[in-house]
Scaffold this motif. Structure first.
Motif, PDB file in Angstrom:
ATOM      1  N   ALA A 114      43.162  45.041  42.987  1.00 23.10           N
ATOM      2  CA  ALA A 114      42.819  44.406  41.726  1.00 23.10           C
ATOM      3  C   ALA A 114      42.111  43.072  41.963  1.00 23.10           C
ATOM      4  N   ALA A 139      40.429  42.157  44.645  1.00 22.72           N
ATOM      5  CA  ALA A 139      39.093  42.388  45.200  1.00 22.72           C
ATOM      6  C   ALA A 139      38.104  42.762  44.106  1.00 22.72           C
ATOM      7  N   GLY A 140      38.592  43.419  43.082  1.00 18.13           N
ATOM      8  CA  GLY A 140      37.700  43.843  42.014  1.00 18.13           C
ATOM      9  C   GLY A 140      37.254  42.722  41.123  1.00 18.13           C
ATOM     10  N   ILE A 141      38.147  41.772  40.881  1.00 18.20           N
ATOM     11  CA  ILE A 141      37.779  40.726  39.920  1.00 18.20           C
ATOM     12  C   ILE A 141      37.161  39.529  40.627  1.00 18.20           C
ATOM     13  N   PRO A 143      34.723  38.869  42.786  1.00 14.77           N
ATOM     14  CA  PRO A 143      33.300  38.558  42.812  1.00 14.77           C
ATOM     15  C   PRO A 143      32.806  37.899  41.523  1.00 14.77           C
ATOM     16  N   SER A 144      33.441  38.193  40.407  1.00 17.08           N
ATOM     17  CA  SER A 144      32.953  37.643  39.147  1.00 17.08           C
ATOM     18  C   SER A 144      33.598  36.315  38.807  1.00 17.08           C
ATOM     19  N   LEU A 145      34.499  35.824  39.659  1.00 12.44           N
ATOM     20  CA  LEU A 145      35.203  34.596  39.316  1.00 12.44           C
ATOM     21  C   LEU A 145      34.481  33.367  39.877  1.00 12.44           C
TER      22      LEU A 145
END
Ligand SMILES: Nc1ncnc2c1ncn2[C@@H]1O[C@H](COP(=O)(O)OP(=O)(O)OP(=O)(O)O)[C@@H](O)[C@H]1O
Ligand SMILES: Nc1ncnc2c1ncn2[C@@H]1O[C@H](COP(=O)(O)OP(=O)(O)OP(=O)(O)O)[C@@H](O)[C@H]1O
Ligand SMILES: [Mg+2]
Ligand SMILES: [Mg+2]
Lengths: 316, 483, 314, 315
Positions: free
Chosen positions: C181, C183-185, C187-189
């Motif tokens: 979870a 790793a998924g979020i 990059p956009s943070l």
């Protein structure tokens, strides 16, 4: 133009399209800054779903009613036992892998013995087996998290030329699966069995042998996925595989494989696995809660089956 | 025109096609009150199809249905049942998981309301008593537990039962196929009583004497058309067969007399009746009435010779299915894949298929057996039924199995193709292949070197050489049936 | 005198290291208690699946089996109330811990989960006075503990408004799920300075962040051995600082002694509080040394500890 | 006329026999269970399972399978513990809507010829999501009348037994005795012939699914009555329990061969099997595995008895 059109006739295109749309929506939040990071993460985590998904796909290809619910327990047991055996020693990496594969073989054997000898529907046979396997996993080391050997941990978490190593492994497995399905006699056989078991019998296909090998194959892939996942996440946990029960089925269905059997495709599994990871990332990025996420997942599964299916007499 | 006004049911110029198959090609048929119409014709003549049209299950693509002088525009199952049309279908159409009473409930839609069980039981029991006196069937029993004959008795009684709407036209599609002579007698007697009381009956049967003695008028169908229609007295057995076109056809392919007895034995099988044996290079026919155990023998031969667990490099037998949908074609596949599935052992190296060899062999057979398609990569379902059947033939012949089992494989195959296939079979047989051939067509049976005749799941006769003739086969098929 | 009394442990889940440690502590401590004749029996039971319905059935079976007390780690704070009430009505002492129940007739050994969440932010405010962006890792959706800790964290952020939660994911208290979870979020943070967690998920977050080229934020750990070990490595390598907080699995033994005290006729308040087990920079090494490889930092309680807890609540 | 076992009676005799056996061994292990209170404790949680099993059985009667049973019952439980108590009208509306949604599922599955397994798998996510939205954390409270209903102490026999008998009787009347039940089972047995008799298959399938929804709603309400409050994951196990219950009770996956009384017995057997295992004091490590083993043993028994039955028939 015509080639583009024929592309849309491919069942796997929908999952790739959906994955792309979600990917695009997610990177747009940061105006593209997250492109590389998100893509790498997506390929890393999709890899595990791909490996278990391929095994499940082979089983589902066998036709109505065929499904393997023992995937999560198999992953857990293989991961636990392999890591315990390797005991952080690099020299034991291969033995660990071998043991994981043997565990897969034993569980696959158990599954098919129940299905064939007791004539239990696969759904119940594999469920019963999974309870026993889960107990075995608890019994072996009571949930202690043993670290993977350093080389293996390093390998599973790093990238080669920007591509995650686990994704490369999954790609190799996918290529093998694709080769098996498209180029070999065995691939023809499972597809034939999935379309019509009586017809396959009459065409001289060794039906039981083929189904047996397929259940073995699925369990072995699950155990390899468990082995890799345990190393990747720094140790096996007892609840490690639970996520992959629904995921393994969902990626097969969304990937365009016919649930009624006989028709499978490998690219769709990748599209669907990427999609399943990205959709969670997107909903997390947009700050949506777990409830909405679940509802959307369900609606997507139903829409995909409505779009792609409904032409053949389905499995009931 | 007068007839049309009086007719219980009148079908005018009905045309029905299933894809490329013309099942009905302009059939006109009338049934008067107080009349039993006999309907005969070869397999696939369209008898069951016209039944479906009359009972509302099938809307003809052209043509009309009228009843009591009134043209019915929106004719469907419920309209038909409302007019008292009842049907006993060729295949079992009861729900095996329900009891007889419950099946009665399903058949009579208006039977609902409190206490329907009692009423339904009374209705079906009354009817059973009327049709088959002394039947001994308890109406509370589950249909799945009944014997085939008992099921057929229940179905017939169901059609004659009266639950509010009295039956006026009862269609019986091969109703006696599982009944013994005395039960058949009881049923035919009931038909006469029913007709005498003003009802109408359409009786379909391949047992011609039943038709001859029960029907008032006989209609002969062939290839979706009515080819003869006369009062029953004007037909005799021979005339009827002649009208059906079976004898009239010229002798197809003279069988060169061949001495077979010294050829090597390739297959033998213990059956309930006489033992079954097959020799190298023989063409063996399995004859008798449909569904009397021929297919079962073929399946048993196949099962005994093929492994379920390990792939076999040199299978002894290969199979040509007659029921294409059930155990023939793989619907998702191309023609080529459907063709090659049984001979993959020869087309692969170490389990890997060699595409070039597959392609070459496919094209080879496409030419040889003239599969009418521009490309073997087209889906199998794009072929007409006859061409699909050719693919199944090619599939079996392309293997190197020395014995070919054929389960009535010529269904839906047109005359020209049949001749081609006959030629191939003879040629292959002369090269030493053995063919075991179940057929419902007399012409084909007469092509065989030796014929086993089946009755009630057992081999009752073995005919060889010149003894293979229609008369002998029919005689053997009806052996033991009291007329 | 409780030497004739029988106590049962009703446990709803055995699928992670925390629960396994809890069961091990239970067997160890109660085994000795049984041997020395303090109680007659102390049997552990675990349901096949983590479901309130199954646990309710299990409690009902315990009533039938004639246990004098049931020590309970509940699948749901409310869904077992029916079964707990029945046990109370049958004269059975029910002591809940960790996963507590709201039924008034039962005793509760509660961890202030809310406070635990709040303290995480408080700690961060001391380390990072100028504040920054936080990532929150939650537990399993729809479960009580998850909601409590998360509420505490949000309370903390309100108290220290220099922090802002820029992302929130569900890690299901599992390393691999958390890793996925995060790793998924990630990059956009934007840049994040801290990760607030619920335990069992810190190492996963660390792995996910290590896979990127971001600077390692302060990740609050959850007392798992692998987390502490990673922390130790980071500390030795580059002086990494954080803290670790969780409830000690040995709390099951505290509940056991409390139940024993109640059976012994002691007056005990219905609501007891146990402190959570917190590990800081300075006591990291000692705690790590005391933690079983692959296990969870643990404290086991004695009868004396229990009496102390009971006394202090008065 | 000689008396002989019909297939239906055999179908019922086998599960009843195994329940009796199991109950006897439970009484032997734990004599305390042999009382009014004891029986209630053994069986009261079987009541919602029995209702869910009947629901699953209705779906299986038309040759389909419902994989969303567990999440749906959880969803209903959440609705019951919140809306049904605080705003009964809205609660009833939501629950009726849910039943209608089930009927609609039946229509869609039939019209588009979709595999029921996949559609209901998708729906399981949807119901689960709705439940989480409704109750992000466990809570809510059962309406008082539900609570009263589930804790009532009737004379003679405990609530659990009375309720099981009532459920079995109602379901038997509905499925085995009523016209609608005959129609639904007829579809499972031979859809074509039902169609030929002039019935609307779509309507019948919708009715089967709608009734299944109704029973599942009752299961959720009963469950909340026992647990007093709900959470989003409360009944996830019911999917597999209900399928296993139908099979144990003598039902079959296809062919419309189902038995409501058998299904209730199956649900009771499954519940009792859990108690039996816990009375056996198996090591905690193997408690989960024992569940799998029991499933296998019971199904193996069934196979054996089926063989016997076939041999009986051949005679
Ligand atoms: N549903 C269908 N789809 C395609 N073709 C069909 C279908 N039903 C019938 N046919 C074809 O229509 C033709 C007429 O069939 P029909 O069943 O009416 O024959 P029949 O005279 O009843 O033969 P038999 O004596 O074998 O019962 C056959 O060629 C058959 O293959
Ligand atoms: N659905 C379809 N898609 C593509 N091609 C089709 C389709 N249906 C039929 N064809 C093609 O149209 C041509 C004519 O088909 P038709 O069924 O009339 O064959 P036919 O000449 O009557 O042969 P047969 O003797 O086998 O009945 C064939 O080449 C067939 O492949
Ligand atoms: Mg044609
Ligand atoms: Mg016919």
């Amino acid at each position: 133009m015509t080639s583009l059109f024929s592309l849309f006739g491919k069942p796997w295109i929908w999952s790739w399209l959906a994955a792309f749309v979600v990917w695009f929506l997610t990177i747009m939040v940061t105006f593209g800054a997250s492109t590389l990071g998100l893509s790498q993460a997506a390929f890393t985590f999709a890899a595990f779903s791909v490996i278990v998904g391929i095994g499940q796909m082979f089983v589902i290809t066998l036709g109505p009613g065929n499904i393997d619910l023992s995937v999560p327990a198999t992953m857990t047991l293989a991961g636990t036992v392999a890591l315990k055996l390797m005991n952080v020693e690099n020299g034991m990496i291969l033995s660990g892998l071998l043991v994981a594969i043997v565990i897969g073989l034993v569980i696959g054997l158990g599954n098919y013995v129940l299905i064939k000898a007791l004539r239990i529907p696969p759904i119940i046979a594999t469920l019963s087996v999974s309870f026993i396997v889960q107990s075995a996993a608890i019994w072996t080391n009571r949930g202690l998290r043993i670290k993977p050997p350093s080389m293996l941990a390093e390998f599973t978490t790093s990238t080669t030329l920007g591509v995650p190593n686990v994704a490369i492994v999954a790609l190799v497995i996918s290529l093998i699966a694709w080769f098996l399905l498209e180029k070999t006699v065995y691939g023809r056989w499972i597809s034939a069995i999935g379309q019509s078991m009586p017809a396959a019998r009459m065409a001289g296909i060794p039906v039981d042998g083929t189904r047996f090998v397929t259940y073995l194959f699925c369990a072995v892939l699950a155990s390899i996925a468990g082995y890799l996942l345990a190393c990747f996440s720094g140790g096996a946990a007892l609840n490690m595989g639970s996520e992959y029960l629904l995921t393994s089925i969902a990626v097969v269905v969304i990937g365009g494989t016919a649930v009624a059997g006989g028709d499978s495709n490998v690219p769709g599994i990748w599209g669907a696995s990427l999609f399943m990871f990205l959709v969670v990332s997107m909903l997390n990025t947009y700050g949506l809660g777990a409830g909405i996420r679940l509802i959307m997942t369900g609606l997507i599964i139903i829409s995909v089956i409505m779009l792609a299916g409904g032409r053949r007499v389905g499995m009931r | 025109m007068d007839d049309v006004l009086k007719a219980m049911i009148a079908v005018e110029d009905a045309k029905v096609s299933f894809g490329a198959v013309r099942a009905l090609d302009g059939v006109t048929l009338r049934v008067m009150p107080g009349e039993c119409v006999g309907l005969v014709g070869h397999n696939g003549a369209g008898k069951s199809t016209i039944v479906s049209v009359i009972d509302g299950g099938l809307t003809p693509h052209e043509g009309s249905v009228a009843s009591d002088g009134e043209r019915l525009e929106r004719y469907g199952i419920n309209a038909a049942r409302g007019r008292g049309v009842r049907c006993v279908f060729q295949e079992l159409s009861l729900c095996p998981n329900l009891s007889i009473v419950e099946n009665t409930r399903i058949m009579h839609r208006h039977l609902g309301g409190f206490g329907w069980r009692r009423r339904a039981a009374k209705i079906i029991e009354r009817s059973l008593d009327a049709v088959f006196p002394g039947h001994g069937i308890d109406s509370g029993r589950v249909v799945g537990d009944l014997s085939i004959a008992e099921r057929q008795m229940v179905e017939i009684s169901m059609a004659f039962s009266d639950a509010g709407i009295a039956p006026r036209l009862v269609i019986l599609d091969e109703p006696t196929s599982s009944l013994d002579a005395s039960l058949a007698r009881q049923m035919l007697d009931h038909v006469r009583r029913f007709v005498a009381a003003g009802g109408s009956v359409i009786l379909i049967s391949h047992i011609l004497h039943e038709i001859l003695e029960t029907a008032d008028r006989i209609i002969v169908m062939k290839d979706g058309r009515v080819v003869a229609e006369r009062p029953a007295q004007q037909f005799d057995h021979h005339g009827l067969v002649k009208a059906m076109g079976t004898v009239a056809k010229e002798e197809t392919g003279d069988r060169p007399p061949r001495a077979q007895s010294e050829a090597a034995l390739v297959l033998s099988h213990q059956t309930a009746g006489r033992p079954f044996t097959a020799r190298k290079g023989e063409i063996i026919g399995l004859a008798g009435l449909a569904g009397h155990g021929q297919t079962e023998l073929l399946l048993a031969l196949h099962a005994a010779q093929s492994g379920n667990w390990l792939p076999e490099r040199d299978p002894l037998v290969t199979f040509v299915a007659g029921d294409r949908r059930l155990n023939g074609v793989f619907e998702l596949w191309s023609i080529l894949r459907n063709f090659s599935i049984a001979s993959l052992g020869d087309l692969s190296r170490r389990g890997v298929i060699v595409p070039d060899e597959e392609q070459t062999k496919g094209n080879d057979w496409k030419r040889r057996i003239e599969i009418r398609t521009p490309d073997m990569a087209n889906p199998i379902l794009s072929l007409s039924g006859g061409n699909q059947q050719k693919v199944l033939f090619a599939r079996a012949l392309a293997t190197h199995a020395p014995v070919v089992l054929m389960d009535d494989p010529m269904r839906g195959v047109d005359v020209g193709t049949k001749q081609e296939v006959y030629a191939i079979i003879r040629e292959e047989a002369s090269r030493g292949r053995t063919f075991i051939w179940y057929s419902t067509e007399m012409d084909e049976v007469r092509l065989c070197d030796r014929v086993y005749v089946f009755r009630e799941g057992r081999i009752t006769a073995e005919l060889a050489g010149d003894a293979v003739s229609e008369a002998n086969i029919i005689a053997a098929s009806f052996e033991g049936v009291a007329a | 005198d409780t030497s004739g009394k029988k106590i049962a442990l009703s446990n709803n889940y055995a699928g992670n290291s925390w629960r396994q440690a809890m069961l091990t502590s239970w067997s160890k401590v109660t085994g000795e208690a049984v041997k020395s004749g303090v109680v007659a029996a102390a049997d552990p039971f675990t349901t096949a699946e983590n479901q309130a319905t199954e646990q309710a059935a299990q409690i009902q079976n315990m009533i039938l089996q004639g246990y004098d007390a049931i020590v309970l780690n509940a699948a749901s704070p409310t869904a077992l109330n029916g079964a707990v009430k029945e046990a109370c009505d049958a004269g059975i002492t029910v002591v809940s811990f960790d996963g507590i129940v709201t039924e008034p007739c039962a005793w509760r050994i509660a961890v202030k989960f809310k406070e635990m969440g709040r303290s995480e932010v408080e700690y961060l405010s001391k380390k990072l006075p100028e504040g920054g962006n936080l990532l929150e890792i939650r537990g399993l959706a729809g479960v009580f503990v998850d909601d409590e800790i998360s509420a505490g964290i949000h309370e903390g952020v309100k108290q220290f408004p220099q922090f802002k939660i820029v992302g929130s994911v569900h890690g299901d208290w599992a390393q691999d799920v958390a890793q996925k979870a995060v790793a998924g979020i990630l990059p956009s943070l934007p840049e994040i300075v801290g990760v607030v967690t619920q335990g069992g998920d810190g190492y996963g977050a660390a792995q996910a962040i290590a896979a990127t080229d971001r600077k390692m934020p302060i990740i609050i750990m959850g007392n798992r051995e692998d987390e502490l070990k990673w922390w130790k490595e980071q500390k030795d390598a580059k002086g990494y600082e954080t803290m670790s907080v969780s409830i000690a699995p040995g709390v099951s033994t505290l509940a056991f002694w409390v139940a024993q005290q109640i059976l012994d006729g002691k007056e005990v308040k219905k609501d007891l509080v146990v402190p959570f087990l917190r590990i800081d920079q300075d006591n990291l090494e000692t705690n790590l040394a005391n933690t079983q490889a692959g296990g969870v930092a643990n404290v086991e309680y004695t009868q004396a500890d229990a009496i102390k807890v009971i006394e202090s609540a008065k | 006329m000689t008396f002989r076992f019909s297939a239906d009676a055999m179908r019922l005799a086998i599960p009843a026999l195994s329940l009796t056996l199991l109950l006897a061994s439970v009484f032997w292990l734990q004599p305390r269970a042999m009382s009014y209170v004891g029986l209630n404790l053994l069986f009261n949680l079987a009541v919602p399972i029995a209702l869910a099993t009947i629901a699953q059985m209705l779906v299986m009667a038309v040759n389909d399978l419902d994989l969303s049973m567990g999440t749906f019952v959880s969803f209903v439980a959440c609705v019951s513990a919140t809306f049904l108590r605080d705003a009964p009208v809205i609660g009833i509306l939501i629950l009726s809507g849910a039943v209608a949604a089930y009927a609609a599922l039946g229509v869609v599955i039939h019209l588009r010829n979709l595999p029921s397994i996949v559609v209901t798998l998708g729906m399981s996510f949807v119901w689960g999501g709705l439940a989480v939205l409704l109750l992000p954390a466990p809570g809510g409270q059962a309406p008082d009348w539900v609570r009263w209903l589930m804790t009532v102490k009737p004379p003679l026999a405990p609530m659990a037994i009375v309720a099981s008998i009532v459920i079995a009787a109602v379901a038997h009347l509905l499925v085995m005795r009523s016209s609608l039940g005959v129609l639904i089972r007829g579809i499972g047995g031979n859809q074509r012939s039902v169609e030929r008799a002039g019935w609307s298959i779509v309507a019948a399938r919708a009715a089967a699914y709608g009734l299944a929804g109704l029973f599942a709603v009752l299961a959720g309400i009963a469950l909340v009555g026992l647990t007093t409050s709900a959470d989003a994951n409360i009944a996830l196990r019911y999917t597999l329990l209900s399928i296993a219950g139908v099979i144990l009770g003598g039902g079959e996956f296809i062919g419309g061969r189902v038995s409501p009384i058998g299904a209730v017995i199956g649900a009771l057997t499954l519940t009792l099997a859990g108690s039996f295992l816990s009375f056996l004091r198996i090591s905690p490590d193997w408690q989960i595995g024992a569940q799998g083993a029991i499933l296998i043993i019971v199904l193996a028994l069934r196979l054996m008895l089926n063989r016997l039955e076939k041999r009986e028939k051949r005679r």
